[in-house]
Design an enzyme around this catalytic site. Structure first.
Site, PDB file in Angstrom:
ATOM      1  N   ARG A  26      -3.321  22.005 -13.179  1.00  0.00           N
ATOM      2  CA  ARG A  26      -2.479  20.925 -13.717  1.00  0.00           C
ATOM      3  C   ARG A  26      -2.943  20.495 -15.105  1.00  0.00           C
ATOM      4  NH1 ARG A  26       0.286  15.804 -10.523  1.00  0.00           N
ATOM      5  NH2 ARG A  26       1.281  14.948 -12.366  1.00  0.00           N
ATOM      6  N   LYS A  63       2.191  11.067 -11.118  1.00  0.00           N
ATOM      7  CA  LYS A  63       1.152  10.281 -11.807  1.00  0.00           C
ATOM      8  C   LYS A  63       1.776   8.959 -12.211  1.00  0.00           C
ATOM      9  CE  LYS A  63      -1.900  13.558 -14.085  1.00  0.00           C
ATOM     10  NZ  LYS A  63      -2.401  13.969 -15.406  1.00  0.00           N
ATOM     11  N   ASN A  74      -1.825  19.613 -20.286  1.00  0.00           N
ATOM     12  CA  ASN A  74      -2.360  18.856 -21.423  1.00  0.00           C
ATOM     13  C   ASN A  74      -2.474  19.713 -22.679  1.00  0.00           C
ATOM     14  OD1 ASN A  74      -2.727  16.394 -20.041  1.00  0.00           O
ATOM     15  ND2 ASN A  74      -4.546  17.243 -19.059  1.00  0.00           N
ATOM     16  N   HIS A 123      -2.704  18.194 -26.125  1.00  0.00           N
ATOM     17  CA  HIS A 123      -2.858  16.749 -25.938  1.00  0.00           C
ATOM     18  C   HIS A 123      -4.202  16.182 -26.401  1.00  0.00           C
ATOM     19  CE1 HIS A 123       0.863  17.098 -23.826  1.00  0.00           C
ATOM     20  NE2 HIS A 123       0.837  15.871 -23.357  1.00  0.00           N
ATOM     21  N   HIS A 130      -3.825  12.768 -28.368  1.00  0.00           N
ATOM     22  CA  HIS A 130      -4.298  11.440 -27.960  1.00  0.00           C
ATOM     23  C   HIS A 130      -5.119  10.798 -29.079  1.00  0.00           C
ATOM     24  CE1 HIS A 130      -3.789  12.616 -23.485  1.00  0.00           C
ATOM     25  NE2 HIS A 130      -2.743  11.954 -23.933  1.00  0.00           N
ATOM     26  N   ARG A 140       0.820  -1.232   0.000  1.00  0.00           N
ATOM     27  CA  ARG A 140       0.000   0.000   0.000  1.00  0.00           C
ATOM     28  C   ARG A 140       0.843   1.266   0.000  1.00  0.00           C
ATOM     29  NH1 ARG A 140      -2.715  -3.275   3.641  1.00  0.00           N
ATOM     30  NH2 ARG A 140      -4.549  -4.231   2.687  1.00  0.00           N
ATOM     31  N   GLU A 186      -4.775  17.407 -10.127  1.00  0.00           N
ATOM     32  CA  GLU A 186      -5.411  17.883 -11.351  1.00  0.00           C
ATOM     33  C   GLU A 186      -6.862  18.280 -11.163  1.00  0.00           C
ATOM     34  OE1 GLU A 186      -3.854  16.053 -14.900  1.00  0.00           O
ATOM     35  OE2 GLU A 186      -5.674  16.545 -15.990  1.00  0.00           O
ATOM     36  N   LYS A 226       6.820  22.460 -14.309  1.00  0.00           N
ATOM     37  CA  LYS A 226       5.927  21.358 -13.924  1.00  0.00           C
ATOM     38  C   LYS A 226       5.816  21.290 -12.412  1.00  0.00           C
ATOM     39  CE  LYS A 226       4.204  16.820 -14.616  1.00  0.00           C
ATOM     40  NZ  LYS A 226       4.105  15.589 -15.365  1.00  0.00           N
ATOM     41  N   HIS A 264       3.953   9.729 -28.987  1.00  0.00           N
ATOM     42  CA  HIS A 264       3.257  10.734 -28.179  1.00  0.00           C
ATOM     43  C   HIS A 264       3.763  12.166 -28.445  1.00  0.00           C
ATOM     44  CE1 HIS A 264       1.050  12.343 -24.803  1.00  0.00           C
ATOM     45  NE2 HIS A 264       2.164  12.846 -24.299  1.00  0.00           N
ATOM     46  N   GLU A 294       7.130  17.805 -26.016  1.00  0.00           N
ATOM     47  CA  GLU A 294       6.658  18.260 -24.695  1.00  0.00           C
ATOM     48  C   GLU A 294       7.337  19.576 -24.300  1.00  0.00           C
ATOM     49  OE1 GLU A 294       4.208  17.174 -22.962  1.00  0.00           O
ATOM     50  OE2 GLU A 294       3.845  15.178 -23.765  1.00  0.00           O
TER      51      GLU A 294
HETATM   52  N1  LIG Z   1       3.314  10.099 -15.480  1.00  0.00           N
HETATM   53  C1  LIG Z   1       3.246  11.127 -16.280  1.00  0.00           C
HETATM   54  O1  LIG Z   1       2.991  12.263 -15.837  1.00  0.00           O
HETATM   55  C2  LIG Z   1       3.514  10.936 -17.733  1.00  0.00           C
HETATM   56  C3  LIG Z   1       3.641  12.044 -18.574  1.00  0.00           C
HETATM   57  C4  LIG Z   1       3.932  11.840 -19.929  1.00  0.00           C
HETATM   58  C5  LIG Z   1       4.094  10.549 -20.422  1.00  0.00           C
HETATM   59  N2  LIG Z   1       3.943   9.492 -19.572  1.00  0.00           N
HETATM   60  C6  LIG Z   1       4.128   8.117 -20.066  1.00  0.00           C
HETATM   61  O2  LIG Z   1       5.482   7.980 -20.475  1.00  0.00           O
HETATM   62  C7  LIG Z   1       5.577   6.969 -21.487  1.00  0.00           C
HETATM   63  C8  LIG Z   1       6.468   7.467 -22.590  1.00  0.00           C
HETATM   64  O3  LIG Z   1       7.729   7.738 -22.030  1.00  0.00           O
HETATM   65  P1  LIG Z   1       9.025   7.920 -22.927  1.00  0.00           P
HETATM   66  O4  LIG Z   1       8.718   8.855 -24.058  1.00  0.00           O
HETATM   67  O5  LIG Z   1      10.117   8.259 -22.011  1.00  0.00           O
HETATM   68  O6  LIG Z   1       9.200   6.512 -23.637  1.00  0.00           O
HETATM   69  P2  LIG Z   1       9.613   5.072 -23.083  1.00  0.00           P
HETATM   70  O7  LIG Z   1       9.776   5.062 -21.639  1.00  0.00           O
HETATM   71  O8  LIG Z   1       8.673   4.105 -23.698  1.00  0.00           O
HETATM   72  O9  LIG Z   1      11.062   4.902 -23.739  1.00  0.00           O
HETATM   73  C9  LIG Z   1      11.192   4.872 -25.142  1.00  0.00           C
HETATM   74  C10 LIG Z   1      12.281   3.889 -25.582  1.00  0.00           C
HETATM   75  O10 LIG Z   1      13.561   4.421 -25.259  1.00  0.00           O
HETATM   76  C11 LIG Z   1      14.323   3.454 -24.528  1.00  0.00           C
HETATM   77  N3  LIG Z   1      15.225   4.223 -23.683  1.00  0.00           N
HETATM   78  C12 LIG Z   1      14.939   4.866 -22.529  1.00  0.00           C
HETATM   79  N4  LIG Z   1      16.000   5.554 -22.098  1.00  0.00           N
HETATM   80  C13 LIG Z   1      16.996   5.323 -22.998  1.00  0.00           C
HETATM   81  C14 LIG Z   1      18.325   5.789 -23.121  1.00  0.00           C
HETATM   82  N5  LIG Z   1      18.840   6.653 -22.241  1.00  0.00           N
HETATM   83  N6  LIG Z   1      19.060   5.352 -24.170  1.00  0.00           N
HETATM   84  C15 LIG Z   1      18.519   4.530 -25.095  1.00  0.00           C
HETATM   85  N7  LIG Z   1      17.261   4.076 -25.052  1.00  0.00           N
HETATM   86  C16 LIG Z   1      16.503   4.475 -24.012  1.00  0.00           C
HETATM   87  C17 LIG Z   1      13.285   2.638 -23.823  1.00  0.00           C
HETATM   88  O11 LIG Z   1      13.779   1.374 -23.439  1.00  0.00           O
HETATM   89  C18 LIG Z   1      12.191   2.547 -24.871  1.00  0.00           C
HETATM   90  O12 LIG Z   1      12.489   1.549 -25.806  1.00  0.00           O
HETATM   91  C19 LIG Z   1       4.177   6.654 -21.891  1.00  0.00           C
HETATM   92  O13 LIG Z   1       3.821   5.413 -21.341  1.00  0.00           O
HETATM   93  C20 LIG Z   1       3.337   7.771 -21.288  1.00  0.00           C
HETATM   94  O14 LIG Z   1       2.036   7.350 -20.958  1.00  0.00           O
HETATM   95  C21 LIG Z   1       3.675   9.657 -18.262  1.00  0.00           C
END
Ligand SMILES: NC(=O)c1ccc[n+]([C@@H]2O[C@H](COP(=O)([O-])OP(=O)(O)OC[C@H]3O[C@@H](n4cnc5c(N)ncnc54)[C@H](O)[C@@H]3O)[C@@H](O)[C@H]2O)c1
Length: 341
Positions: A220, A136, A224, A227, A231, A114, A216, A206, A243, A178
């Site tokens: 917050r 998040k 978006n 976005h 989406h 938890r 949010e 942020k 994305h 972003e």
């Molecule tokens: N929690 C939040 O507030 C929030 C905000 C925006 C996005 N997200 C989420 O984040 C995800 C997307 O994140 P992302 O764009 O970082 O993509 P990702 O985490 O999917 O990474 C993309 C690719 O890059 C690789 N990778 C990561 N770091 C690396 C590095 N230093 N060198 C080489 N390869 C590397 C990963 O293994 C993967 O194959 C989505 O699931 C989205 O929903 C969350």
């Protein structure tokens, strides 16, 4: 030359934490771990360099790559591993990776006993400026992205810019999408700054928004910006469009929609093209897809509690606008498709 490290505070009373940004920032990891921790469960993916020195008994859990692995099954497997390892609420879970890893590690940490402390070591540009900050967490269902999750703030975040050296160009572009969004939220000329300041400024923007509206209820939602269409484009392209790429197009669309609604003038629309397409060098063209599909998908957006809802620019800056006239939404899509910047 001495490497500059910047620390940004996410100010959330007893849940506040530091985000450490800079080349070589990973060396600060041990200082961010809770002092009670004896064991660390590191969650990561293959291909990500893990130069994490925890100084604790550490086990590494490698999760799959790709959104299909951002699942409840993965959470179950991780928690079974935490059980084998004997992780307690005094220990720590460390997510080392991009947004996918930190979302999954964060949700596993929120669920394990938890709530167990989590520290994120973000390795993508998108993760550093967005996903790793703000608490998040969550996973996807077959019914949609990020439908199951929790707010669970990390105990600290590392943004080591050295990690970006191995990041594929397309992932870099996603982060830039972003970053371009932040450009419009504050008007700061981020591209004029050194990388460490640029990332620290995005983190600060942020952090300030999250500190004022952790769950949010209001401001917050401004994060978006761009976005709603993004989406819809991701879903319509079956995630062929990444994305951040979709956000870049969504920012341009939001400008056209604001113009159609009389909220901004044509010069401000041109500003969006200049920043997103010109300075961030991102593709701003609307893909050739059926507008009625996009409008239907935008109506199902999580923000759309009150009709079609968008974050839109205007005289008072960027704000959430509910109940947007579907005809204006459709007209802005046509105007954008025909626009030649
Ligand atoms: N929690 C939040 O507030 C929030 C905000 C925006 C996005 N997200 C989420 O984040 C995800 C997307 O994140 P992302 O764009 O970082 O993509 P990702 O985490 O999917 O990474 C993309 C690719 O890059 C690789 N990778 C990561 N770091 C690396 C590095 N230093 N060198 C080489 N390869 C590397 C990963 O293994 C993967 O194959 C989505 O699931 C989205 O929903 C969350």
């Amino acid at each position: 030359m001495k490497k500059r490290i910047r620390t940004v505070r996410v100010d959330l009373a007893d849940r506040g934490y530091d985000v450490v940004v800079g080349h070589g920032a990973a060396s600060e990891l041990a200082a961010l771990l809770p002092s009670s921790s004896r064991r660390a469960a590191v969650v990561t993916q293959a291909g990500i360099q893990r130069n994490v020195d925890t100084g604790l008994t550490t086990e590494v859990f490698t999760i799959g790559t790709g959104e299909e692995h951002k699942s409840l099954e993965t959470i179950g497997e991780l928690c079974e591993g935490f059980a084998r390892m004997g992780i307690t609420r005094n220990d720590v879970i460390i997510g080392v990776g991009g947004g996918m890893v930190t979302d999954v590690a964060g949700f596993a940490a929120a669920s394990w006993h938890r709530g167990t402390p989590v520290v994120h070591v973000s390795t993508t540009l998108l993760g550093m400026v967005d996903a790793a900050i703000g608490g998040k967490t969550g996973v996807n269902l077959r019914a949609g992205k990020n439908l199951v999750g929790a707010f669970w703030q990390p105990s600290g975040v590392i943004c080591d810019l050295d990690a970006l050296a191995t990041l594929p160009p397309r992932e870099m572009r996603c982060g830039l999408g972003e970053m371009a969004k932040y450009h419009f939220l504050t008007g700061d000329d981020l591209l004029a700054m050194e990388l460490v300041d640029r990332i620290a400024t995005c983190v600060q923007i942020k952090a300030d928004i999250v500190a004022g509206d952790e769950r949010e209820g209001g401001r917050r939602a401004l994060l978006n910006y761009g976005h709603t269409l993004a989406h819809a484009l991701e879903i319509e392209s079956k995630f062929g469009l990444a994305h951040g790429e979709a956000v870049a197009i969504g920012l341009i669309y939001a400008a056209h929609l604001a113009h159609v609604l009389g909220r901004i003038d044509g010069r401000r629309v041109d500003d969006h093209y200049r920043v997103v397409g010109g300075r961030y060098e991102l593709d701003t063209r609307l893909p050739d897809v059926d507008p009625s599909h996009l409008i239907a998908l935008m109506g199902r957006d999580k923000k759309a509690l009150d009709g079609l809802t968008f974050v839109l620019d205007g005289a008072d800056g960027v704000e959430v606008v509910a109940n947007v006239d579907p005809e204006a939404v459709s007209e802005a899509l046509s105007v954008m498709a025909a626009h030649r910047p």
